[in-house]
Design an enzyme around this catalytic site. Structure first.
Site, mmCIF file in Angstrom:
data_model
loop_
_atom_site.group_PDB
_atom_site.id
_atom_site.type_symbol
_atom_site.label_atom_id
_atom_site.label_comp_id
_atom_site.label_asym_id
_atom_site.label_seq_id
_atom_site.Cartn_x
_atom_site.Cartn_y
_atom_site.Cartn_z
ATOM 1 N N LYS A 194 0.875 -1.230 0.172
ATOM 2 C CA LYS A 194 0.115 -0.062 0.081
ATOM 3 C C LYS A 194 0.803 1.332 -0.064
ATOM 4 O O LYS A 194 0.610 2.270 -0.741
ATOM 5 C CB LYS A 194 -0.925 -0.151 1.134
ATOM 6 N N ASP A 233 -11.338 2.059 3.162
ATOM 7 C CA ASP A 233 -11.843 0.653 3.321
ATOM 8 C C ASP A 233 -13.055 0.483 2.964
ATOM 9 O O ASP A 233 -13.561 -0.565 2.747
ATOM 10 C CB ASP A 233 -11.094 0.092 4.463
ATOM 11 N N GLN A 261 -4.826 -1.841 9.540
ATOM 12 C CA GLN A 261 -4.501 -3.191 8.874
ATOM 13 C C GLN A 261 -5.309 -4.473 9.716
ATOM 14 O O GLN A 261 -4.685 -4.282 10.861
ATOM 15 C CB GLN A 261 -3.114 -3.538 8.560
#
Ligand code: NAP
Length: 283
Positions: free
Chosen positions: A51, A118, A95
């Site tokens: 990322k 997300d 995460q």
């Protein structure tokens, strides 16, 4: 049979993001993504590195927060709060999975829905449900982009998703439904799984079990999308689909690696760019 090249499609998406980022930077706005990693899970470390690399490539500012395994819930939530209030941070990503003892849902809900790139926050999930959203969840949206890139129409197709997680299976079903697929979502309580999957025109496997989908579960000419990131008996990365034995039955199939994974990161970049635009009053 065509092997869908997720790397290629994701490179195209990121190129477009890079072009639009340059324009935004010329207006004085540099998109910023904050990535929080708690603990030292090696798979999570790889995802976070990917990322960060993607952010560099498209011209974003990225900031990584590596917190020790012993981080408390309060410490984590107070970091999220700080990031919510920072103007230079447009997207916040924590995460998953978090180490045991930390409440993932509480962290997801603490992230401002405007910075939830997300698309896990319940406000964003609800908006996806009714088809009025700013952000789509990265993995399912990446899969839809791959289908579009290969001109694979979902309209009227029998779509079967194996897996019903909040981050992949459920939203995947919803996005296929939005494009007029007839959707069946299977899970560990599904009876006669093979019967259902072998009727699918489009089969998405998001199970988390290596080579779970075997050739006898797939219809001739099906499109097979493999979300799995698993390890085989030799510790080698593989998907949820027994690729070698399934591929010749398919019209299209995604490989692991090089399929869904890179698309997930590409959509994260798109979402962060959009977040930066929206937070600065731009469409
Ligand atoms: P998850 O939360 O563990 O969900 C797995 C799903 O599979 C559950 O809904 C489970 O059913 C179902 N399942 C398990 N055994 C089954 C069986 N025998 N028959 C039918 N269904 C079964 O996993 P996830 O987070 O969705 O991830 C799935 C896979 O995708 C993992 O390998 C993960 O690493 C990978 N992944 C990849 C990306 C990417 O970017 N490529 C992104 C996210 C995830 P129940 O609900 O009944 O338990």
């Amino acid at each position: 049979m065509t092997i869908i090249d997720g790397k290629k499609v994701s490179a195209q998406v990121k190129e477009q993001v890079a072009v639009e980022t340059k324009e935004l930077i010329s207006k004085g706005i540099t998109p910023g993504l904050a990535v929080i990693l708690v603990g030292e899970d090696p798979a999570s470390r790889v995802y976070v590195n990917n990322k960060k690399k993607a952010c560099e490539l498209v011209g974003f500012k990225s900031e990584e927060f590596n917190l020790p395994e012993t981080t408390s819930q309060d410490e984590l939530l107070s970091l999220v709060e700080k990031l919510n209030n920072r103007r230079d941070i447009n997207g916040i990503l924590c995460q998953l999975p978090l180490p045991e003892g930390l409440d993932e849902n509480a962290v997801i809900e603490a992230i401002s829905p405007l910075k939830d790139v997300d698309a896990f926050h319940k406000q964003n999930v609800g908006r996806i449900m009714i088809g009025d959203y700013d952000f789509l969840p990265c993995t399912p949206a990446g899969i839809m982009e791959m289908l579009h890139a290969y001109n694979i129409s979902v309209d009227g197709k029998k779509c079967v998703v194996i897996g019903r997680s909040n981050i992949v299976g459920k939203p995947m079903g919803m996005l296929l439904l939005h494009e007029n697929g007839t959707v069946t979502i299977c899970h560990s309580h599904t009876k006669n799984l093979k019967e259902i999957t072998s009727d699918a025109d489009i089969l998405v496997a998001a199970v988390g079990k290596p080579k779970f989908v075997t050739a006898d579960m797939v219809k001739n000419g099906a499109v097979v999308i493999d979300v799995g990131m698993d390890r085989d008996e030799n510790g080698k990365l593989c998907g949820d689909v027994d690729f070698e034995n399934v591929k010749d039955k398919c019209s299209y199939i995604t490989p692991v690696p090089g399929g869904v994974g890179p698309m997930t990161v590409a959509v994260l970049m798109k979402n962060t760019l959009k977040a930066a635009r929206l937070q600065n009053g731009l469409k």
